[in-house]
Structures are given as C-alpha cells and as structure tokens.
Design an enzyme around this catalytic site. Structure first.
Site, PDB file in Angstrom:
ATOM      1  CD  GLN A 124      -3.143   0.540   0.336  1.00 61.33           C
ATOM      2  OE1 GLN A 124      -3.403  -0.637   0.116  1.00 61.33           O
ATOM      3  NE2 GLN A 124      -3.828   1.508  -0.202  1.00 61.33           N
ATOM      4  CG  PHE A 125       2.038   3.474  -3.678  1.00 57.54           C
ATOM      5  CD1 PHE A 125       2.026   4.836  -3.930  1.00 57.54           C
ATOM      6  CD2 PHE A 125       1.227   2.639  -4.424  1.00 57.54           C
ATOM      7  CE1 PHE A 125       1.201   5.362  -4.913  1.00 57.54           C
ATOM      8  CE2 PHE A 125       0.405   3.141  -5.396  1.00 57.54           C
ATOM      9  CZ  PHE A 125       0.380   4.516  -5.645  1.00 57.54           C
ATOM     10  CB  THR A 126      -2.013   5.149  -1.270  1.00 55.71           C
ATOM     11  OG1 THR A 126      -2.625   4.042  -0.626  1.00 55.71           O
ATOM     12  CG2 THR A 126      -2.050   4.969  -2.781  1.00 55.71           C
TER      13      THR A 126
END
Length: 132
Positions: free
Chosen positions: A69-71
C-alpha cells in the site's frame, strides 16, 4: 478482523479467517533490518482478546493477510492531490514486501496490482505502526 480477502482481476489471491490485515507501506529509508523488526512487532502485538475479553493476546495461530500500500505515504498537506515522493520505488519496496510476508507466513495481494480488498473488522481496531 474476522476475515479478509484480496482479489485481482476477480481472482482471490489471498484470504484469511480471524487474524490481521496488514496494509504495508515502504519508504526510502526502510531496509531488511527494519522489515524484520516490523514483522516481529506485528507477530508480538497483544491486540486479541484474552479469556477476560481484554486485548492481551498476540497473533499466535491466527493468520495474516498483507497488502502492499504505497498510498500510506501519500502527503496531502499541500493542495488537493497527494504526493507520493516518500513512498519507495517498486524495485526497493517489492523485495521488502515479500520479505515481510515470508517472515509472517502471510497470505498476500499482488504487489503493484489494482486490488479489491475486503475485510470484516472485529472491533474495530486499527493501528498505525512505525519503527524509529
């Protein structure tokens, strides 16, 4: 959570019963040592109810589903469009994601894919973990 699943293109890539859904973000400064410490911390967290109903039990035999989950590193302090410059590039982040999943023997999503994540939160209990 009671259960969680992740699907890519309609196919389930990971599904678990009671346990933890981990949304894992990786930043530029993260390395293998930090990855291992975080995985060990997740395993040791006392967030499950004991016989008296208190959050006092660690993961134990419960399962883990891990989704990249880079966000999580999105910065929306300025303007209305989040900046993701704090998120590690895929060539740095993916090996750490895989290492984290292996260390926890976690079910997983597909790194970098558009995923549908479903969870039934038990509680709800949501924690943000960062290591110094």
């Amino acid at each position: 959570m009671s259960r969680a699943a992740v699907r890519v293109d309609g196919a389930t890539t990971g599904a678990i019963g009671p346990g933890l859904l981990v949304l894992l973000g990786v930043t530029h400064d993260d390395d293998e040592a930090a990855c291992d410490r975080l995985a060990d911390k997740v395993r040791a967290l006392r967030v499950f109810a004991d016989a008296e109903g208190r959050m006092n039990e660690p993961l134990g035999d419960r399962e883990v589903l891990c989704v990249s989950q880079f966000t999580l590193y999105g910065d929306a302090r300025k303007g209305n469009r989040p900046s993701y410059v704090a998120a590690a590039r895929p060539e740095h982040a993916e090996p750490l994601y895989e290492r984290f999943c292996e260390r926890l023997q976690a079910q997983r999503g597909v790194f970098g894919a558009l995923m549908e994540v479903e969870l039934v939160n038990d509680g709800p209990v949501t924690l943000l973990l960062e290591l110094p």
